[in-house]
Design an enzyme around this catalytic site. Structure first.
Site, mmCIF file in Angstrom:
data_model
loop_
_atom_site.group_PDB
_atom_site.id
_atom_site.type_symbol
_atom_site.label_atom_id
_atom_site.label_comp_id
_atom_site.label_asym_id
_atom_site.label_seq_id
_atom_site.Cartn_x
_atom_site.Cartn_y
_atom_site.Cartn_z
ATOM 1 N N CYS A 189 0.822 -1.207 0.000
ATOM 2 C CA CYS A 189 0.000 0.000 0.000
ATOM 3 C C CYS A 189 0.856 1.256 0.000
ATOM 4 O O CYS A 189 0.851 2.029 0.942
ATOM 5 C CB CYS A 189 -0.918 -0.018 1.209
ATOM 6 S SG CYS A 189 -0.019 -0.421 2.699
ATOM 7 N N TYR B 296 21.936 -7.023 -4.118
ATOM 8 C CA TYR B 296 21.088 -6.087 -3.381
ATOM 9 C C TYR B 296 19.607 -6.350 -3.651
ATOM 10 O O TYR B 296 18.798 -5.419 -3.736
ATOM 11 C CB TYR B 296 21.475 -4.631 -3.707
ATOM 12 C CG TYR B 296 22.967 -4.401 -3.556
ATOM 13 C CD1 TYR B 296 23.547 -4.415 -2.294
ATOM 14 C CD2 TYR B 296 23.804 -4.239 -4.664
ATOM 15 C CE1 TYR B 296 24.923 -4.250 -2.142
ATOM 16 C CE2 TYR B 296 25.175 -4.073 -4.522
ATOM 17 C CZ TYR B 296 25.725 -4.083 -3.266
ATOM 18 O OH TYR B 296 27.082 -3.929 -3.113
HETATM 19 N N1 LLP Z 1 33.279 -2.515 -0.585
HETATM 20 C C1 LLP Z 1 32.661 -1.603 0.186
HETATM 21 C C2 LLP Z 1 33.390 -0.982 1.284
HETATM 22 C C3 LLP Z 1 31.307 -1.275 -0.061
HETATM 23 O O1 LLP Z 1 30.710 -0.371 0.697
HETATM 24 C C4 LLP Z 1 30.616 -1.903 -1.127
HETATM 25 C C5 LLP Z 1 29.217 -1.605 -1.411
HETATM 26 C C6 LLP Z 1 31.314 -2.860 -1.897
HETATM 27 C C7 LLP Z 1 32.641 -3.132 -1.604
HETATM 28 C C8 LLP Z 1 30.666 -3.594 -3.051
HETATM 29 O O2 LLP Z 1 30.283 -2.732 -4.040
HETATM 30 P P1 LLP Z 1 29.760 -3.289 -5.453
HETATM 31 O O3 LLP Z 1 30.925 -4.006 -6.101
HETATM 32 O O4 LLP Z 1 28.632 -4.191 -5.191
HETATM 33 O O5 LLP Z 1 29.380 -2.073 -6.201
HETATM 34 N N2 LLP Z 1 22.273 -1.143 -2.322
HETATM 35 C C9 LLP Z 1 22.874 -0.433 -3.430
HETATM 36 C C10 LLP Z 1 24.374 -0.608 -3.474
HETATM 37 C C11 LLP Z 1 25.082 -0.239 -2.195
HETATM 38 C C12 LLP Z 1 26.552 -0.499 -2.225
HETATM 39 C C13 LLP Z 1 27.136 -0.427 -0.850
HETATM 40 N N3 LLP Z 1 28.547 -0.708 -0.776
HETATM 41 C C14 LLP Z 1 22.185 -0.877 -4.731
HETATM 42 O O6 LLP Z 1 21.253 -1.657 -4.666
HETATM 43 O O7 LLP Z 1 22.562 -0.410 -5.799
#
Ligand code: LLP
Length: 424
Positions: free
Chosen positions: A347, A376
């Site tokens: 909702c 995510y």
């Molecule tokens: N290392 C650190 C310190 C991080 O904070 C993150 C992600 C990663 C690695 C991995 O990042 P990636 O390779 O996945 O881009 N919820 C959001 C994304 C948040 C990312 C947080 N930190 C989304 O759904 O797009």
């Protein structure tokens, strides 16, 4: 590349028809291709082979135990951000010397658990955190490796919620302050200043900001070495590699390596590279399968396709305005294309999976695949509207297995009681 593809009219995950799984487990559910997770991991590992990096999968993107185990068995380490993730990491038997721990707010309890588990390194975000880790390490009579997370102040072209390397973000330590901390490392006798860490944001599709940030790190490392601080053995360049959701043209693993490796020339024997990819490995390795419940015409002739998955199951469209492709699980070649919003049962007007999407006309009962949900997706799901969280199903070749059961109604109230004392 991922392993969700049509064979004839049917969408398959590896060699298994998605519709067959839906029939067995019901909808909605997350579906993961284990082969795709591994394939992406191997692509990155092979691209960086010349420097033999430590690849720590960022398990915040997908912390399903089966997924983690598959990666860990193939040599991956893990990037954790909480005691809960440490618990999962231990459960899959990861080598603790391949675990790095980030987070701006590690509690003393989490720090102690991680030191006792003998993890490789903490990525430290403030001077006070250094003191906290030093105190716990001292109490446990040990020396703990840490990396300082730098804030390199580089701009990355991505959603403002997921850029992390600008000076206005809460992450990392300003270069000047970080330099000072290295100079005063003698004040932390139970810590070894073993590394420098950055993570500049997520879903970054080009190499430029990474190159800029890595240059700043190397200059920083040269500076502290020059000043006699020679303990830096690790350069952790974080995660952030972008993937294809729609029409993006992200760098490949090889292009990324080709951009980064030349910068490291001359450092090979002194610095071990650490990578923390989350989305790159998991994003396109999973989908969310949902069923159309109803269709209705709104005012302004707009159509709404109402499905059984909502923002509690996949929050990315509502939260970031993120685009996820939506495909029919059974393709009817002649079905006409219409424009519609795909919305969930929650909702809230923000409860949508797609807006104004041109879409093969969907009818009640039809199965839809929301693509690129392996990162995510499930991990950010909730019980909002008292909706049990959906199952996670894994596929390997022709076989599928429920790796996490659908929650039950009882799961929803498991930790609750009616407090009679307030009722009088
Ligand atoms: N290392 C650190 C310190 C991080 O904070 C993150 C992600 C990663 C690695 C991995 O990042 P990636 O390779 O996945 O881009 N919820 C959001 C994304 C948040 C990312 C947080 N930190 C989304 O759904 O797009």
């Amino acid at each position: 590349m991922h392993r969700f593809q049509y064979v004839g009219k049917q969408l398959y995950c590896e060699e298994t028809p998605v519709a067959k799984i839906a029939q067995r487990v019901g909808t909605p559910f997350y579906l993961y291709s284990i082969g795709t997770f591994l394939d992406h991991y191997f692509k990155l590992r092979d691209a960086f082979k010349p420097v033999d990096p430590l690849i720590c999968f960022s398990m915040k993107a997908n912390s399903n135990l089966t997924v983690l185990k598959a990666l860990v068995e193939n040599g991956a380490g893990l990037d954790i951000v909480s005691g809960g993730e440490l618990f999962r990491a231990k459960r899959v038997g990861v080598d603790p010397r391949k675990v790095v721990f980030a987070s701006v707010g590690k509690t003393p309890e989490e720090i102690e658990e991680a030191i006792r588990a003998k993890i490789l390194m903490f990525n430290v975000e403030s001077a006070q955190e250094l003191e906290a880790i030093n105190a716990v390490a001292g109490r446990l009579r040990t020396t703990q490796r840490i990396a300082i997370r730098l804030n390199p102040d580089v701009a990355a072209d991505t959603h403002h919620y997921i850029t992390t390397g600008r000076k206005e973000n809460k992450f990392g330590i300003h270069l000047k302050t970080a330099y000072q901390l290295f100079m005063e490392s003698y004040r932390y006798p139970f810590l070894r200043f073993a590394g420098v860490h950055i993570h500049i944001g997520s879903q970054i599709t080009e190499a430029k900001p990474f190159i800029e940030a890595v240059r700043r790190c190397l200059e920083f490392i040269d500076g502290v070495r020059y000043a006699g601080k020679t303990t830096v053995e690790y350069l952790n360049i974080g995660g952030g590699l972008g993937i294809i959701y729609s029409k993006e043209k992200p760098q490949t693993a090889q292009q990324f390596a080709d951009a980064i490796l030349p910068l490291l020339k001359g450092y090979e024997n002194r610095l071990r590279l650490v990578l923390e990819p989350g989305r790159f490995i998991s994003g396109n390795s999973g989908i969310l399968v949902t069923k159309v419940l109803y269709k209705k015409k709104g005012q302004n002739k707009k159509s709404f396709v109402i499905v059984d998955a909502g923002m509690n199951d996949l929050i990315r469209p509502a939260f970031y305005g993120a685009y996820h492709e939506i495909l029919p699980v059974l393709r009817h070649v002649r079905s006409k294309v219409e424009k519609a919003d795909v919305v969930g049962p929650i909702c809230e007007s923000g409860d949508f999976l797609a807006k104004d999407r041109r879409f093969p006309a969907a009818e009640p009962g039809q199965l839809l695949a929301v693509m690129s949900c392996g990162a995510y997706g499930f991990v950010m799901s909730s019980n909002y509207n008292s909706r049990p969280r959906v199952p996670e199903v894994v596929v390997s070749g022709r076989k599928f297995y429920v790796a996490r059961q659908r929650e039950t109604r009882n799961d929803l109230i498991r930790n609750e009681k009616i407090v009679r004392e307030v009722l009088s």
